[in-house]
Write an enzyme that holds these catalytic residues in place. Structure first.
Site, PDB file in Angstrom:
ATOM      1  N   GLN A 186      10.672  -1.303 -22.159  1.00 35.79           N
ATOM      2  CA  GLN A 186      11.238  -0.584 -22.822  1.00 35.79           C
ATOM      3  C   GLN A 186      11.053   0.925 -23.025  1.00 35.79           C
ATOM      4  O   GLN A 186      11.378   1.626 -23.853  1.00 35.79           O
ATOM      5  CB  GLN A 186      10.320  -0.937 -24.314  1.00 35.79           C
ATOM      6  CG  GLN A 186       8.780  -0.502 -24.416  1.00 35.79           C
ATOM      7  CD  GLN A 186       8.016  -1.137 -25.614  1.00 35.79           C
ATOM      8  OE1 GLN A 186       7.705  -2.122 -25.705  1.00 35.79           O
ATOM      9  NE2 GLN A 186       7.816   0.032 -26.515  1.00 35.79           N
ATOM     10  N   GLY A 223       3.989  -0.949 -37.807  1.00 36.21           N
ATOM     11  CA  GLY A 223       3.994   0.258 -38.540  1.00 36.21           C
ATOM     12  C   GLY A 223       5.172   0.814 -38.897  1.00 36.21           C
ATOM     13  O   GLY A 223       6.042   0.848 -37.929  1.00 36.21           O
ATOM     14  N   HIS A 276      -5.512   4.781 -31.842  1.00 40.33           N
ATOM     15  CA  HIS A 276      -5.957   5.715 -32.850  1.00 40.33           C
ATOM     16  C   HIS A 276      -5.972   4.934 -34.195  1.00 40.33           C
ATOM     17  O   HIS A 276      -5.924   3.569 -34.213  1.00 40.33           O
ATOM     18  CB  HIS A 276      -5.055   6.793 -32.920  1.00 40.33           C
ATOM     19  CG  HIS A 276      -3.680   6.412 -33.140  1.00 40.33           C
ATOM     20  ND1 HIS A 276      -3.197   5.903 -34.381  1.00 40.33           N
ATOM     21  CD2 HIS A 276      -2.499   6.359 -32.211  1.00 40.33           C
ATOM     22  CE1 HIS A 276      -1.711   5.688 -34.083  1.00 40.33           C
ATOM     23  NE2 HIS A 276      -1.494   5.915 -32.988  1.00 40.33           N
ATOM     24  N   ALA A 287      -4.100   3.139 -25.915  1.00 39.80           N
ATOM     25  CA  ALA A 287      -4.294   4.561 -26.310  1.00 39.80           C
ATOM     26  C   ALA A 287      -4.450   4.578 -27.951  1.00 39.80           C
ATOM     27  O   ALA A 287      -3.810   5.362 -28.742  1.00 39.80           O
ATOM     28  CB  ALA A 287      -3.183   5.385 -26.156  1.00 39.80           C
ATOM     29  N   LYS A 327       5.785   3.875 -38.892  1.00 39.83           N
ATOM     30  CA  LYS A 327       6.013   4.888 -38.073  1.00 39.83           C
ATOM     31  C   LYS A 327       7.075   4.682 -37.349  1.00 39.83           C
ATOM     32  O   LYS A 327       7.804   5.708 -36.875  1.00 39.83           O
ATOM     33  CB  LYS A 327       4.736   5.201 -37.287  1.00 39.83           C
ATOM     34  CG  LYS A 327       4.812   5.858 -36.002  1.00 39.83           C
ATOM     35  CD  LYS A 327       4.504   7.494 -36.239  1.00 39.83           C
ATOM     36  CE  LYS A 327       4.688   8.136 -34.856  1.00 39.83           C
ATOM     37  NZ  LYS A 327       5.050   7.588 -33.766  1.00 39.83           N
ATOM     38  N   ASP A 328       7.126   3.389 -36.593  1.00 40.88           N
ATOM     39  CA  ASP A 328       8.282   3.352 -35.877  1.00 40.88           C
ATOM     40  C   ASP A 328       9.158   2.548 -36.660  1.00 40.88           C
ATOM     41  O   ASP A 328       9.562   0.922 -36.482  1.00 40.88           O
ATOM     42  CB  ASP A 328       7.767   2.412 -34.499  1.00 40.88           C
ATOM     43  CG  ASP A 328       6.847   3.217 -33.730  1.00 40.88           C
ATOM     44  OD1 ASP A 328       7.431   3.989 -33.114  1.00 40.88           O
ATOM     45  OD2 ASP A 328       5.575   2.982 -33.695  1.00 40.88           O
ATOM     46  N   HIS A 371      -3.429   2.421 -35.264  1.00 38.06           N
ATOM     47  CA  HIS A 371      -3.425   1.044 -34.949  1.00 38.06           C
ATOM     48  C   HIS A 371      -4.560   0.080 -35.444  1.00 38.06           C
ATOM     49  O   HIS A 371      -4.258  -0.840 -35.899  1.00 38.06           O
ATOM     50  CB  HIS A 371      -3.844   0.921 -33.364  1.00 38.06           C
ATOM     51  CG  HIS A 371      -2.859   1.669 -32.400  1.00 38.06           C
ATOM     52  ND1 HIS A 371      -3.042   2.890 -31.872  1.00 38.06           N
ATOM     53  CD2 HIS A 371      -1.533   1.245 -31.971  1.00 38.06           C
ATOM     54  CE1 HIS A 371      -1.883   3.228 -30.990  1.00 38.06           C
ATOM     55  NE2 HIS A 371      -1.021   2.368 -31.394  1.00 38.06           N
ATOM     56  N   SER A 413      -0.380   9.456 -33.383  1.00 39.35           N
ATOM     57  CA  SER A 413       0.464   8.848 -32.155  1.00 39.35           C
ATOM     58  C   SER A 413      -0.339   8.648 -30.759  1.00 39.35           C
ATOM     59  O   SER A 413      -0.970   9.929 -30.861  1.00 39.35           O
ATOM     60  CB  SER A 413       1.878   9.750 -32.119  1.00 39.35           C
ATOM     61  OG  SER A 413       2.424   9.313 -30.800  1.00 39.35           O
ATOM     62  N   SER A 414      -0.113   7.898 -30.216  1.00 37.91           N
ATOM     63  CA  SER A 414      -0.824   7.946 -28.673  1.00 37.91           C
ATOM     64  C   SER A 414      -0.367   9.210 -27.831  1.00 37.91           C
ATOM     65  O   SER A 414      -0.904   9.509 -27.086  1.00 37.91           O
ATOM     66  CB  SER A 414      -0.512   6.523 -27.922  1.00 37.91           C
ATOM     67  OG  SER A 414      -0.721   5.461 -28.656  1.00 37.91           O
TER      68      SER A 414
HETATM   69  P1  AMP Z   1       2.221   1.432 -30.027  1.00 33.98           P
HETATM   70  O1  AMP Z   1       0.997   1.361 -29.414  1.00 33.98           O
HETATM   71  O2  AMP Z   1       2.729   2.993 -30.259  1.00 33.98           O
HETATM   72  O3  AMP Z   1       3.420   0.744 -29.798  1.00 33.98           O
HETATM   73  O4  AMP Z   1       2.206   1.241 -31.646  1.00 33.98           O
HETATM   74  C1  AMP Z   1       1.618  -0.086 -31.877  1.00 33.98           C
HETATM   75  C2  AMP Z   1       1.838  -0.425 -33.567  1.00 33.98           C
HETATM   76  O5  AMP Z   1       0.895   0.561 -34.219  1.00 33.98           O
HETATM   77  C3  AMP Z   1       3.346  -0.263 -33.891  1.00 33.98           C
HETATM   78  O6  AMP Z   1       3.731  -1.347 -34.930  1.00 33.98           O
HETATM   79  C4  AMP Z   1       3.293   1.279 -34.443  1.00 33.98           C
HETATM   80  O7  AMP Z   1       4.267   1.225 -35.475  1.00 33.98           O
HETATM   81  C5  AMP Z   1       2.034   1.200 -35.162  1.00 33.98           C
HETATM   82  N1  AMP Z   1       1.609   2.469 -35.170  1.00 33.98           N
HETATM   83  C6  AMP Z   1       1.642   3.694 -34.397  1.00 33.98           C
HETATM   84  N2  AMP Z   1       1.158   4.880 -35.076  1.00 33.98           N
HETATM   85  C7  AMP Z   1       0.944   4.498 -36.254  1.00 33.98           C
HETATM   86  C8  AMP Z   1       0.448   5.258 -37.280  1.00 33.98           C
HETATM   87  N3  AMP Z   1       0.420   6.644 -37.173  1.00 33.98           N
HETATM   88  N4  AMP Z   1       0.285   4.796 -38.411  1.00 33.98           N
HETATM   89  C9  AMP Z   1       0.457   3.431 -38.639  1.00 33.98           C
HETATM   90  N5  AMP Z   1       0.827   2.454 -37.595  1.00 33.98           N
HETATM   91  C10 AMP Z   1       1.006   3.118 -36.500  1.00 33.98           C
END
Ligand code: AMP
Length: 281
Positions: free
Chosen positions: A61, A147, A34, A32, A149-150, A37, A185-186
């Site tokens: 998780q 990121g 954005h 998903a 973000k997390d 990513h 965010s997804s």
């Molecule tokens: P996820 O798919 O949500 O597990 O995120 C995959 C990676 O993308 C993780 O390292 C997140 O921290 C990073 N990420 C998610 N949202 C953002 C954002 N808004 N800005 C930068 N990195 C992000």
């Protein structure tokens, strides 16, 4: 762009790349996708010879089964975005290939497991640590991009990489935001139109806590919790913590080193949102 569907195919490709002396930059995702990513991917492309992304919604998780089933899945769009951004290969495994038989080993990252995200999502970080180690073994990257973000996830990954002496460099990348301040965010796509309009209040509260905190108003977190709850959010935590340990600042801590962040997790509608900003920018 190569699409690798099994761990064996991924490992074979990765070993071939590494044998040619090239560096691999790895961006693990749950899809998903954005712009946040894609910013990680662009950083991987800049930093390394070859960029590899993974798209895998990791069941281990998710502490909440509904969260797992409703997590957005947009694989064909994801592949277009990755290819367009210049990704060399994407790893797209099935759950049955990642977890062909029940996993008995577990990684315990200690205190980080039981505070903030760890407290509110029991087992979440054991699942994250497990899948990150498995993915690193399959993708063999020299660099892995995560990121801010997390934020607590970054701390967990750094801890695991350090404790297990994993030969990979962790690169932390800044949070991308929508023009109204909402962190990309997804999960944002799960919000209703009115929820989406309300959601930037989260970022506004982080900024108010930062401002108050720097002026010595230490109960700004409870003031902002009330502000958000009055708007319909259910706040799980809103606090100031050290980004590496997730400990609260002590009387002798200096905020000027940039290591303290304002962190928040809150439910809006049925969607759990997290965000954070540094106390000093
Ligand atoms: P996820 O798919 O949500 O597990 O995120 C995959 C990676 O993308 C993780 O390292 C997140 O921290 C990073 N990420 C998610 N949202 C953002 C954002 N808004 N800005 C930068 N990195 C992000």
């Amino acid at each position: 762009m190569k699409i690798l569907a099994t761990p064996a195919d991924m490992l074979h490709e990765a070993l071939t790349i590494r044998a040619s002396g090239k560096t691999i930059g790895f961006v693990p995702t749950m899809g998903a996708l954005h712009k946040g990513h894609i910013a990680l991917l662009k950083r991987a492309i800049q930093t390394c010879d070859v960029a590899v992304a993974s798209v895998f919604v990791n069941p281990t998780q998710f502490n909440n089964p509904t969260d797992y089933t409703t997590y957005p899945r947009t694989v064909s769009d994801d592949l277009l975005l990755l290819e367009d951004a210049g990704c060399y290969a994407v790893f797209l495994p099935e759950v049955v290939d990642m977890y062909p038989s029940p996993t008995c080993s577990a990684i315990d990252v200690g205190r980080l497991n039981s505070v903030y995200e760890g407290k509110h999502r029991p087992g979440h970080f054991s699942g994250v640590a497990l899948v990150v180690v498995k993915l690193l073994n399959m993708v063999q990257p020299t660099h892995a991009f995560f990121g801010t973000k997390d934020l607590q996830q970054v701390a967990v990954v750094r801890q695991v990489v350090h404790d297990l002496s994993l030969p990979v460099q962790v690169v932390e990348c800044p949070t991308l935001r929508e023009p109204d301040g909402l962190a990309m965010s997804s999960r944002n796509m799960l919000l209703s139109k009115s929820g989406r309009q309300l959601a930037p209040a989260l970022h506004a509260s982080l900024q108010s806590v930062r401002k108050g905190y720097l002026q010595g108003i230490l109960d700004q977190t409870s003031i902002e919790t009330t502000v958000l709850e009055n708007k319909g959010f259910k706040v799980e935590y809103l606090d100031v913590v050290h980004k590496g340990t997730f400990r609260k600042p002590g009387p002798h801590d200096s905020f000027t080193d940039g290591n303290f962040h304002v962190v928040i997790a809150a439910w809006l509608e049925q969607v759990r949102l997290i965000d954070n900003i540094p106390l000093i920018q």
